[in-house]
Design a protein around this motif. Structure first.
Motif, PDB file in Angstrom:
ATOM      1  N   GLY A  55       0.815  -1.208   0.000  1.00 35.28           N
ATOM      2  CA  GLY A  55       0.000   0.000   0.000  1.00 35.28           C
ATOM      3  C   GLY A  55       0.848   1.256   0.000  1.00 35.28           C
ATOM      4  N   GLY A  56       1.948   1.248   0.768  1.00 32.75           N
ATOM      5  CA  GLY A  56       2.828   2.401   0.754  1.00 32.75           C
ATOM      6  C   GLY A  56       3.444   2.637  -0.615  1.00 32.75           C
ATOM      7  N   THR A  75      -6.765   3.318  -2.510  1.00 32.67           N
ATOM      8  CA  THR A  75      -7.682   3.504  -1.380  1.00 32.67           C
ATOM      9  C   THR A  75      -8.429   2.213  -1.065  1.00 32.67           C
ATOM     10  OG1 THR A  75      -7.968   5.834  -1.999  1.00 32.67           O
ATOM     11  CG2 THR A  75      -9.614   4.870  -0.525  1.00 32.67           C
ATOM     12  N   ALA A  76      -8.845   1.508  -2.104  1.00 31.70           N
ATOM     13  CA  ALA A  76      -9.519   0.227  -1.892  1.00 31.70           C
ATOM     14  C   ALA A  76      -8.589  -0.771  -1.200  1.00 31.70           C
ATOM     15  CB  ALA A  76     -10.007  -0.332  -3.228  1.00 31.70           C
ATOM     16  N   VAL A  77      -7.315  -0.760  -1.556  1.00 30.98           N
ATOM     17  CA  VAL A  77      -6.344  -1.653  -0.915  1.00 30.98           C
ATOM     18  C   VAL A  77      -6.216  -1.330   0.570  1.00 30.98           C
ATOM     19  CG1 VAL A  77      -3.891  -2.257  -0.826  1.00 30.98           C
ATOM     20  CG2 VAL A  77      -5.049  -2.091  -3.026  1.00 30.98           C
ATOM     21  N   PRO A 106       1.549  -1.637  11.755  1.00 35.58           N
ATOM     22  CA  PRO A 106       1.581  -1.342  10.322  1.00 35.58           C
ATOM     23  C   PRO A 106       0.308  -0.694   9.810  1.00 35.58           C
ATOM     24  CG  PRO A 106       2.478  -3.519  10.758  1.00 35.58           C
ATOM     25  CD  PRO A 106       1.895  -3.036  12.029  1.00 35.58           C
ATOM     26  N   LEU A 107      -0.843  -1.046  10.396  1.00 36.67           N
ATOM     27  CA  LEU A 107      -2.098  -0.415   9.966  1.00 36.67           C
ATOM     28  C   LEU A 107      -2.091   1.074  10.281  1.00 36.67           C
ATOM     29  CD1 LEU A 107      -4.818  -3.003  11.048  1.00 36.67           C
ATOM     30  CD2 LEU A 107      -3.904  -2.621   8.767  1.00 36.67           C
ATOM     31  N   ILE A 108      -1.616   1.421  11.474  1.00 40.98           N
ATOM     32  CA  ILE A 108      -1.561   2.832  11.848  1.00 40.98           C
ATOM     33  C   ILE A 108      -0.593   3.585  10.944  1.00 40.98           C
ATOM     34  CG2 ILE A 108      -0.858   4.407  13.694  1.00 40.98           C
ATOM     35  CD1 ILE A 108      -1.896   2.347  15.693  1.00 40.98           C
ATOM     36  N   MET A 109       0.562   2.974  10.672  1.00 42.46           N
ATOM     37  CA  MET A 109       1.533   3.622   9.788  1.00 42.46           C
ATOM     38  C   MET A 109       0.974   3.788   8.391  1.00 42.46           C
ATOM     39  SD  MET A 109       4.949   1.590  11.078  1.00 42.46           S
ATOM     40  CE  MET A 109       5.973   2.362   9.839  1.00 42.46           C
ATOM     41  N   LEU A 110       0.227   2.791   7.909  1.00 39.14           N
ATOM     42  CA  LEU A 110      -0.356   2.876   6.572  1.00 39.14           C
ATOM     43  C   LEU A 110      -1.394   3.998   6.509  1.00 39.14           C
ATOM     44  CD1 LEU A 110      -0.610   1.718   3.733  1.00 39.14           C
ATOM     45  CD2 LEU A 110      -2.274   0.063   4.631  1.00 39.14           C
ATOM     46  N   ALA A 111      -2.225   4.143   7.561  1.00 41.05           N
ATOM     47  CA  ALA A 111      -3.215   5.214   7.563  1.00 41.05           C
ATOM     48  C   ALA A 111      -2.539   6.582   7.614  1.00 41.05           C
ATOM     49  CB  ALA A 111      -4.159   5.037   8.756  1.00 41.05           C
ATOM     50  N   VAL A 112      -1.478   6.713   8.424  1.00 39.77           N
ATOM     51  CA  VAL A 112      -0.760   7.984   8.498  1.00 39.77           C
ATOM     52  C   VAL A 112      -0.117   8.313   7.163  1.00 39.77           C
ATOM     53  CG1 VAL A 112       1.193   9.164   9.573  1.00 39.77           C
ATOM     54  CG2 VAL A 112      -0.373   7.802  10.980  1.00 39.77           C
ATOM     55  N   LEU A 113       0.490   7.303   6.515  1.00 37.99           N
ATOM     56  CA  LEU A 113       1.111   7.527   5.209  1.00 37.99           C
ATOM     57  C   LEU A 113       0.088   7.966   4.183  1.00 37.99           C
ATOM     58  CD1 LEU A 113       3.651   7.362   3.466  1.00 37.99           C
ATOM     59  CD2 LEU A 113       3.150   4.938   3.063  1.00 37.99           C
ATOM     60  N   MET A 114      -1.111   7.386   4.253  1.00 39.16           N
ATOM     61  CA  MET A 114      -2.153   7.781   3.319  1.00 39.16           C
ATOM     62  C   MET A 114      -2.588   9.227   3.553  1.00 39.16           C
ATOM     63  SD  MET A 114      -5.759   5.835   2.541  1.00 39.16           S
ATOM     64  CE  MET A 114      -6.930   6.497   1.347  1.00 39.16           C
TER      65      MET A 114
END
Length: 472
Positions: A55-56, A75-77, A106-114
């Motif tokens: 995702g990143g 976004t869907a991913v 990793p979920l929190i990091m992915l949301a922050v990166l988004m």
């Protein structure tokens, strides 16, 4: 596939999808391929890490190259990765801290990166929601095994954090933060109804539940008193919800009173609440709606004395645990409220938020016929309380005394209808004295009853002659 998106190829897809749409469709294909790969890793320990990497990478590619369709597919991913991880985490509870962080981190990091990478406001709002839900779920999974009371308290703190962030973010992100704050409060309400209210745990000598309830009331009142920037206060989501935080706080106070206060003390606490709300509008001019809600608490106190305390029994021998004694104290406070409300309970011009306009209409009706809504409920409740709580042999004298008090009140307030009510009540007492007390009571008590009622009648006659002009 990414290389394909950057080149001028895809004639077959061009022919199927149409001009200008083949690359957008390929963005969705990329997203579906990644989602399918994550589904195969769903039961593994590294699915979230793979989601962060893939995702990143897609987020960076979308940011740098901006190919059509790829931001939507990315976004869907991100959404699919969160939903899959949440379901897995909830199905395999409880978790230890280290394995849980391996999944939720990793979920929190992915949301922050988004949040940092996307250009679209809609995608940024989605990422804020995902981050907020990640935090709420992480707190629940970490602290639920320790104590079921901690997640609710944490959600209250998160609501305050969301409110402060909303006041510092741009418009679209502020809306998302506000909605997250509301969601945290709803989550706390659910936790309170399902878990906290059933907890008997103590912190030193105080119930932990009571401390949580007081903290929750404080949080709701903080929301109500909060003054955000004009950009936030002008938003529709703020206007639709914020005016109701006064009602939410009062409901929380009422629930706390019912849950924490013993039954024999509740008439007293309801009366104290009614006086407090009426005094706040008079002394500090905080909110005119307090006047209406003070009347509602007064009604609850009166009804509690008449219906509950009239027949309630307590096994305790201590005077402050006796329902009859505490009810008499409540009656005194109700009299104080009636006296204060005569000049301070102005309900005709109170404005309520949309959705509670019926209370404004009702307030006008109360103002037009104050006696019917303020005085008469008290008179009827007191008569019923005397009937159930005191011996039948002295009931006639007690009711005659109440009629005398109402007669005096008619002179003080210049209300002729109170005089008629008092005379009607006294007439009923005389009928009871002749038909019932003459037969059922002994000679000494019968004489006391006649003398007492006669003295009350003489007193009423003296008051009428002294203040005749007040009745004209």
């Amino acid at each position: 596939v990414l290389l394909y998106l950057t080149r001028d190829h895809g004639e077959k897809l061009y022919a199927i999808v149409g001009p200008g749409r083949q690359q957008e469709a390929m963005g969705w294909v990329v997203g579906m391929i990644v989602v399918a790969g994550l589904l195969n890793l769903m039961d593994g320990d590294w699915m979230e890490s793979v989601a962060l990497l893939s995702g990143g990478g897609l987020l960076l590619a979308s940011r740098i190259m901006s190919p059509p369709g790829l931001p939507t597919g990315t976004t869907a991913v991100v959404i699919a990765a969160h939903v899959m991880s949440w379901s897995t985490l909830l199905l395999h509870m409880p978790w230890e801290a280290v394995p849980l962080l391996q999944h939720i981190g990793p979920l929190i990091m992915l949301a922050v990166l988004m949040i940092l990478a996307v250009r679209s406001d809609v995608q940024r709002q989605v990422a804020i929601y995902l981050l907020g839900l990640d935090a709420a779920l992480a707190v629940y999974l970490i602290f639920e095994p320790v104590s079921s009371l901690i997640p609710g308290v944490a959600w209250l703190l998160f609501s305050l954090t969301a409110l402060e962030l909303a006041n510092r973010l741009e418009r679209s992100s502020a809306t998302s933060a506000l909605l997250l704050g509301y969601a945290y409060l709803i989550a706390f309400a659910g936790a309170y109804a399902l878990v906290i209210i059933q907890s008997p745990a103590y912190l030193v000598i105080v119930r932990s539940r009571l401390l949580i309830e007081l903290f929750g009331i404080g949080v709701l009142l903080y929301w109500w008193a909060y003054h955000p920037r004009p950009m936030v206060s002008a938003q529709a989501v703020w206007h639709r919800v914020h005016p109701f935080f006064l009602e939410f706080g009062l409901i929380a106070i009422a629930v706390t009173n019912v849950v924490e206060v013993p039954a024999q003390w509740r008439p007293l606490t309801w009366a104290l609440l009614s006086l407090t709300l009426l005094g706040m509008t008079t002394a500090w001019r905080i909110d005119e709606r307090f006047r209406m809600y003070s009347l509602i608490f007064y009604w609850v106190s009166v009804a509690n004395v008449a219906v509950v305390m009239s027949v309630y029994e307590s096994p305790s021998q201590r005077w402050y645990d006796r329902p009859d004694v505490m009810s008499l104290f409540a009656v005194v406070l109700q009299i104080v409220y009636i006296a204060a409300s005569h000049t301070r309970l102005a309900l005709a011009d109170i404005s309520f938020p949309k959705g509670l306009s019926a209370l404004g209409i009702f307030g006008k009706r109360v103002a037009a016929s104050r006696n019917l809504w303020v005085y008469y409920p008290f008179f009827a409740a007191l008569a019923l309380f005397l009937f159930w709580r005191f011996d039948r042999s002295v009931l006639t004298l007690l009711w005659a005394t109440e009629a005398f008090v109402v007669f005096v009140l008619s002179a003080l307030l210049r209300e002729n209808q109170f005089r008629y009510i008092a005379l009607t009540g006294l007439g009923a007492c005389l009928i009871r004295l002749v038909l019932i007390d003459m037969v059922e009571t002994n000679l000494g008590l019968r004489g006391l009853m006649f003398v007492g009622v006669g003295l009350l009648m003489l007193g009423m006659n003296a008051i009428y002659n002294r203040y005749r002009a007040r009745y004209q």
